[in-house]
Design a protein around this motif. Sequence first.
Motif, mmCIF file in Angstrom:
data_model
loop_
_atom_site.group_PDB
_atom_site.id
_atom_site.type_symbol
_atom_site.label_atom_id
_atom_site.label_comp_id
_atom_site.label_asym_id
_atom_site.label_seq_id
_atom_site.Cartn_x
_atom_site.Cartn_y
_atom_site.Cartn_z
ATOM 1 N N ASP A 1 5.134 4.128 -6.701
ATOM 2 C CA ASP A 1 6.386 3.102 -7.018
ATOM 3 C C ASP A 1 5.744 1.760 -7.387
ATOM 4 O O ASP A 1 5.768 0.989 -6.308
ATOM 5 C CB ASP A 1 7.451 3.246 -6.040
ATOM 6 C CG ASP A 1 8.590 2.624 -6.580
ATOM 7 O OD1 ASP A 1 8.581 1.804 -7.450
ATOM 8 O OD2 ASP A 1 9.736 2.707 -5.928
ATOM 9 N N LEU A 2 5.155 1.451 -8.369
ATOM 10 C CA LEU A 2 4.547 0.239 -8.634
ATOM 11 C C LEU A 2 5.294 -0.832 -9.002
ATOM 12 O O LEU A 2 5.244 -1.985 -8.540
ATOM 13 C CB LEU A 2 3.534 0.444 -9.896
ATOM 14 C CG LEU A 2 2.442 1.512 -9.861
ATOM 15 C CD1 LEU A 2 1.664 1.448 -10.958
ATOM 16 C CD2 LEU A 2 1.352 1.156 -8.668
ATOM 17 N N ASP A 3 6.696 -0.462 -9.258
ATOM 18 C CA ASP A 3 7.616 -1.778 -9.328
ATOM 19 C C ASP A 3 7.957 -2.339 -8.018
ATOM 20 O O ASP A 3 8.148 -3.572 -7.907
ATOM 21 C CB ASP A 3 8.842 -1.257 -10.134
ATOM 22 C CG ASP A 3 8.613 -1.039 -11.530
ATOM 23 O OD1 ASP A 3 7.740 -1.678 -12.129
ATOM 24 O OD2 ASP A 3 9.404 -0.252 -12.228
ATOM 25 N N SER B 1 6.936 -5.748 -6.487
ATOM 26 C CA SER B 1 8.492 -6.597 -6.110
ATOM 27 C C SER B 1 8.095 -7.196 -4.503
ATOM 28 O O SER B 1 8.376 -8.445 -4.356
ATOM 29 C CB SER B 1 9.562 -5.798 -5.976
ATOM 30 O OG SER B 1 10.651 -6.509 -5.294
ATOM 31 N N VAL B 2 7.173 -6.395 -3.475
ATOM 32 C CA VAL B 2 7.087 -6.721 -2.416
ATOM 33 C C VAL B 2 5.997 -7.908 -2.258
ATOM 34 O O VAL B 2 5.821 -8.840 -1.689
ATOM 35 C CB VAL B 2 6.452 -5.712 -1.224
ATOM 36 C CG1 VAL B 2 6.034 -6.153 -0.128
ATOM 37 C CG2 VAL B 2 7.636 -4.616 -1.215
ATOM 38 N N THR C 1 -4.009 -8.036 0.464
ATOM 39 C CA THR C 1 -2.670 -8.046 -0.320
ATOM 40 C C THR C 1 -3.159 -7.782 -1.656
ATOM 41 O O THR C 1 -2.707 -6.807 -2.395
ATOM 42 C CB THR C 1 -1.987 -9.224 -0.046
ATOM 43 O OG1 THR C 1 -2.063 -9.895 1.046
ATOM 44 C CG2 THR C 1 -0.519 -9.347 -0.656
ATOM 45 N N TRP C 2 -4.000 -8.676 -2.283
ATOM 46 C CA TRP C 2 -4.442 -8.621 -3.676
ATOM 47 C C TRP C 2 -5.037 -7.130 -3.865
ATOM 48 O O TRP C 2 -4.834 -6.632 -4.867
ATOM 49 C CB TRP C 2 -5.331 -9.576 -4.005
ATOM 50 C CG TRP C 2 -4.932 -11.024 -4.120
ATOM 51 C CD1 TRP C 2 -4.588 -12.036 -2.905
ATOM 52 C CD2 TRP C 2 -3.982 -11.730 -5.139
ATOM 53 N NE1 TRP C 2 -3.877 -13.071 -3.558
ATOM 54 C CE2 TRP C 2 -3.623 -12.870 -4.658
ATOM 55 C CE3 TRP C 2 -3.968 -11.410 -6.438
ATOM 56 C CZ2 TRP C 2 -2.975 -13.879 -5.497
ATOM 57 C CZ3 TRP C 2 -3.041 -11.957 -7.306
ATOM 58 C CH2 TRP C 2 -2.448 -13.498 -6.807
ATOM 59 N N ASN C 3 -6.140 -6.944 -2.954
ATOM 60 C CA ASN C 3 -6.867 -5.608 -3.110
ATOM 61 C C ASN C 3 -5.836 -4.268 -3.127
ATOM 62 O O ASN C 3 -6.169 -3.523 -4.022
ATOM 63 C CB ASN C 3 -7.878 -5.531 -2.021
ATOM 64 C CG ASN C 3 -8.906 -6.407 -2.169
ATOM 65 O OD1 ASN C 3 -9.102 -7.086 -3.071
ATOM 66 N ND2 ASN C 3 -9.856 -6.583 -1.020
ATOM 67 N N SER C 4 -4.667 -4.383 -2.263
ATOM 68 C CA SER C 4 -3.800 -3.428 -2.134
ATOM 69 C C SER C 4 -3.326 -3.060 -3.479
ATOM 70 O O SER C 4 -3.122 -1.881 -4.031
ATOM 71 C CB SER C 4 -3.095 -3.597 -1.024
ATOM 72 O OG SER C 4 -3.443 -3.475 0.285
ATOM 73 N N LEU C 5 -2.771 -3.966 -4.228
ATOM 74 C CA LEU C 5 -2.030 -3.940 -5.582
ATOM 75 C C LEU C 5 -2.847 -3.736 -6.360
ATOM 76 O O LEU C 5 -2.784 -2.788 -7.417
ATOM 77 C CB LEU C 5 -1.133 -5.280 -5.888
ATOM 78 C CG LEU C 5 -0.360 -5.023 -6.883
ATOM 79 C CD1 LEU C 5 0.728 -3.753 -6.754
ATOM 80 C CD2 LEU C 5 0.702 -6.258 -7.083
ATOM 81 N N ILE C 6 -4.220 -4.217 -6.493
ATOM 82 C CA ILE C 6 -5.188 -4.145 -7.874
ATOM 83 C C ILE C 6 -5.636 -2.504 -7.522
ATOM 84 O O ILE C 6 -5.547 -1.789 -8.447
ATOM 85 C CB ILE C 6 -6.439 -4.797 -7.542
ATOM 86 C CG1 ILE C 6 -6.104 -6.483 -7.861
ATOM 87 C CG2 ILE C 6 -7.587 -4.297 -8.464
ATOM 88 C CD1 ILE C 6 -7.147 -7.334 -7.474
ATOM 89 N N SER D 1 0.873 -1.187 0.035
ATOM 90 C CA SER D 1 -0.150 0.027 -0.051
ATOM 91 C C SER D 1 0.819 1.274 -0.157
ATOM 92 O O SER D 1 0.615 2.320 -0.882
ATOM 93 C CB SER D 1 -0.881 0.104 1.148
ATOM 94 O OG SER D 1 -1.706 1.165 1.378
ATOM 95 N N PHE D 2 2.023 1.102 0.685
ATOM 96 C CA PHE D 2 2.837 2.228 1.127
ATOM 97 C C PHE D 2 3.321 2.849 -0.576
ATOM 98 O O PHE D 2 3.331 3.909 -1.007
ATOM 99 C CB PHE D 2 4.015 2.153 1.799
ATOM 100 C CG PHE D 2 5.026 3.215 1.617
ATOM 101 C CD1 PHE D 2 4.965 4.362 2.332
ATOM 102 C CD2 PHE D 2 6.423 2.583 1.209
ATOM 103 C CE1 PHE D 2 6.250 5.199 2.134
ATOM 104 C CE2 PHE D 2 7.326 3.509 0.938
ATOM 105 C CZ PHE D 2 7.426 4.842 1.382
ATOM 106 N N TYR D 3 3.846 1.715 -1.009
ATOM 107 C CA TYR D 3 4.568 1.908 -2.593
ATOM 108 C C TYR D 3 3.499 2.319 -3.493
ATOM 109 O O TYR D 3 3.934 3.135 -4.231
ATOM 110 C CB TYR D 3 5.416 0.879 -2.780
ATOM 111 C CG TYR D 3 7.078 0.502 -2.243
ATOM 112 C CD1 TYR D 3 7.708 1.612 -2.151
ATOM 113 C CD2 TYR D 3 6.903 -0.268 -1.720
ATOM 114 C CE1 TYR D 3 8.919 1.563 -1.660
ATOM 115 C CE2 TYR D 3 8.254 -0.717 -0.754
ATOM 116 C CZ TYR D 3 9.356 0.295 -0.872
ATOM 117 O OH TYR D 3 10.423 0.293 -0.328
#
Length: 500
Positions: free
Chosen positions: A290-292, A296-297, A308-313, A283-285
């Motif tokens: 900084d999507l890369d 990576s995390v 986890t999935w929701n944060s990146l989506i 979520s921080f990145y």
Amino acid sequence: MINPCREAERRVLRLLHGPKTRTQLGQIHAHLLRHGLDQLNQLISHFVSVCYSLNKMHYANLIFQHTHNPNILLFNAMIKGFSLCHPFEKSLHIFSDMKRRRVWPDEYTFAPLLKSCSNICHYSLGRCVHGEVLRMGFEWFGSIRVGIIELYVTCGRMGDAQHVFDEMSRRDVIVWNLMIRGFCKSGSVDTGLCLFRKMGERNVVSWNSMISCLAQCGRDSEALGVFNEMREQSFEPDEATVVSVLPACARLGDGDVGKWIHSYADSKGLLQEVVSVGNSLVSFYCKCGDLDAASSVFDRMAQKNVVTWNSLISGYAFNGRGELGINLFEEMMNTDEKPNDATFVGALTCCAHAGLVEKGRDLFASMTETHRIEPKLEHYGCMVDVLGRSGCLKEAHDLINSMPMKPNAALWGALLGACSTHGEVKLAELAAKELIDVEPWNSGNYVLLSNIYAEEGRWDEVEKVRDLMKENCITKAPGQSAIGKDVYDEERQSYRLKQA
């Protein structure tokens, strides 16, 4: 010669505290009955303690009901068990039964009773238990004092908590932490911070409480300041510290501290062992753009959950990478992880930003058809945005009209914005009128409608809007057509007072 009864007792105790206890409770109970040990209070107390450690107080209660003469040891075990396991109010029923049988409480009775009152957040019952403590003369026991303060803090009665706190000659770190948490939770963050500064001894929980409270009320710079103090005083941050500090770093745009936390979490194994730490870093990145690093995390996390999935989506959605977000959603559908409400908010937002209208329609339909998730206002709002951005304005309006709940201002605002973009004046006029109906106190809505008429040269209608503002006692916020939250809240309160 060994007494057979004594040997049977020892065997039961070994079984109760053995490695297979969870699967052998029934056999142990049968052993008690077979050897006539089911009325031995001390042995039954051990059985009860094992039951509450396994969250099987219903079983303990069945056995307790068949005990003829329970003593204070057994009553205390039952009260403690129901202070840790549902239903918590059962502790109070057992205490009443204990008094009815004329079994006198001791210093071990009241702390779990107070805990049960805290668990159900029942102030009046807690006051009654506090009264019993005073009548019995047990108010000087440390665990009972902690229980009393926790009760009042949980119920938001900080005046009562302060009174008990002030009477304590010796206050351990647990009591200080409770008071700090209570004042911060009740909105008196400065009082909490003042107490924090007065502490002679702190632990990691003390630091975490203060950092979390400051961050949650938007005092991010102070939260980071306290975090830096924590490091300077050689306290090791734990997973709760990381989860509290990272959102503050993201809001402040302090990438250096965030990256230090990432490195620290990695070196301590927190990233691999604690899912919430990985989620916070993703979520921080994402919030820092900084999507890369976020990806990576995500890839390195040993365990993932729906958050986890929701944060990146969602991160992909709000950073304009909707296609990647949808690809990740599809990847999620091939795992055992089940999507929830927030997953679809993120995925639909991805569709809106990427212009994926057909995919948005499919996702919205699949919520009820495949995943048995009833769309909420947020999902309808996302779908209106998907359709509106792509110029499907009539479909967006029809969707709003088909909703099972009343549309809110955000929905009509999304439609109005889309109509303005695509030059659909008639529907824009309708949306603006609906906005005024939903939020008659918001001067910005009148301005939007007035601007629509002015652009069309319909000056009579502009005058009518001004008359309506006067009728509703609305004053336009000077120099702005879109108002911030503070002005919005002030206007709403002012409107309500005038209408009263």
